[in-house]
Design an enzyme around this catalytic site. Sequence first.
Site, PDB file in Angstrom:
ATOM      1  N   SER A 103       0.755  -1.367   0.220  1.00  9.92           N
ATOM      2  CA  SER A 103      -0.037  -0.198   0.051  1.00  9.92           C
ATOM      3  C   SER A 103       0.814   1.441   0.180  1.00  9.92           C
ATOM      4  O   SER A 103       1.706   1.581  -0.977  1.00  9.92           O
ATOM      5  CB  SER A 103      -0.997  -0.035   1.233  1.00  9.92           C
TER       6      SER A 103
ATOM      7  N   ASP B  39      10.088   5.281 -10.184  1.00  9.29           N
ATOM      8  CA  ASP B  39       9.717   5.842 -11.511  1.00  9.29           C
ATOM      9  C   ASP B  39      10.095   7.129 -11.823  1.00  9.29           C
ATOM     10  O   ASP B  39      10.517   7.680 -12.767  1.00  9.29           O
ATOM     11  CB  ASP B  39       7.966   6.032 -11.338  1.00  9.29           C
TER      12      ASP B  39
ATOM     13  N   LYS C 198      -0.598  -4.263  -3.129  1.00  8.61           N
ATOM     14  CA  LYS C 198      -2.021  -3.491  -2.861  1.00  8.61           C
ATOM     15  C   LYS C 198      -2.153  -2.218  -3.362  1.00  8.61           C
ATOM     16  O   LYS C 198      -1.512  -1.246  -2.823  1.00  8.61           O
ATOM     17  CB  LYS C 198      -2.347  -3.656  -1.079  1.00  8.61           C
TER      18      LYS C 198
END
Length: 533
Positions: A293, A304, A318
């Site tokens: 999460s 990224d 998740k």
Amino acid sequence: MKKDIRLFVFFLFVSFMSVLPCSAQIRLDFGNNSPLRKLQIAESAINGLYVDKLDEQALVEDAIRGMLKNLDPHSSYTTAKETKQMNEPLSGSFEGIGVQFNMVDDTLLVIQPTLGGPSEKAGILAGDRIVSVNDTAIAGVKMSREEIMKRLRGKKGTKVNMGVVRRGIKDRLSFTVTRDKIPVKTVDAVYMIRPGIGYIRIGSFGATTYDEFMEGIQKLKQEGMTDIIVDLQENGGGYLQTAVKIVNEFLHTGDLVVYTEGRAVPRQEFKADGSGKLVDGRVVVLINEYSASASEILAGAIQDQDRGQIVGRRSFGKGLVQRPIEFSDGSMIRLTVAHYYTPSGRCIQKPYEKGENKEYAEDIERRFKHGELYSADSIHFADSLRYETLRLHRPVYGGGGIMPDFFVPLDTTQFTSFHRNLMAKNFIVNTNLKYMDKHGKQLRREYKTFDDFNARYEIPQSVIDKMLKDAEEQNVKPKDDAELQTTLPRLRMQLKALVARDIWTMTEYFRITNEQNHIVQRALAVLDGQQGS
């Protein structure tokens, strides 16, 4: 039709509207053929006509659970009691007496009073045994841990009288403690792991995590930190906004952190505002199969945006956003309303079939059996899940979790089967509790600094021998001498770390265990330029 049933259905959907954005419209259709009308009639008929007496509250709760059961694995209903227990670790505080404790031989043993908390102010010491609360015995009566905590906790400002047995004192002592707010720490450890390299471990993302994190960062910078390791191993997540605030410290103005989007919830982007204090210096984030999460939001953004390196094993996966829908009695629905997406557009939610929660829960076990935790070669991603990082255009993949830049296999030799059995049967924890109960005061006098303790202290062999004897009496024993000899070094290290934790804090625990944590050691190698393959 009963009035309270109509009110229940009405307030249920008012709650839905109150948490959804204005653009997400919900139409309440109470016509004769509507599903809502059908639900009303069914509940009223069952409650009014069923042959046996029913608990209407339980009936309604079961209906809610039944509706959620066939959705995704993370939509859930919790009672008022369950909701309070679930939220407390993330809320930043609870109200009570402020002691860290464990149960030894059916007696509450104080491990440490909270620094500056009500128990410490009243004179409670590490090693004290709390045997009574408000004239009710809690020792030797087989009282559950939950019941004991219920008696010790209470509203701020209320008083509790405790009977205490202290080693070396013949008579029972009495203390009156005024309950207060007790902080719940979510940052487990902060220290300089190597010259110039800070280490900070986040246990969960709660209401106070950002402030704890920044306090740790300030401390590390004062000690000469230029690069940082952020440890998210076993971090199951928490508040999205907290993760966003921490990521903001690492990124430049306008850099995307994460975005969310759902059928009834429009796309919402979270971007860095340019106020970050950690935009320089190298960053390594540690994850494993239990990092989920909010942990994946942080790791995904750092990866990224090419801001740092990710080390460890593929995270849990998740990527669903739950929105709380609260009822007046304190119960709550946590309804999935959107997906998380990393800055490159990856959905980090692993696949699931609606209603198949058992199969979803067994995913980690399947990873063990499939060999994924032992070899990166066993992990295969479809080309359709391929994305690129935003600056260096490195390939990254969606479809479930964050795949690290540097994979660290699970080392089965670190914990033998015998060691795992000792932990599972609580022999290690109980041995530490009894040892510290007897020797804690002496150890605190002898070792004034952690560095001195770390350099000189070793667990006495007599303590190891007693634990092995106790375990053998319960048929917990190594399969052969080779397994025993493999187990002993790690066992001694673990017990030493537990002693350090009880004398100081969790930081000292991790200062010891991290020296044998393969993921942490790989991170240090990455920062040292010895990345490997």
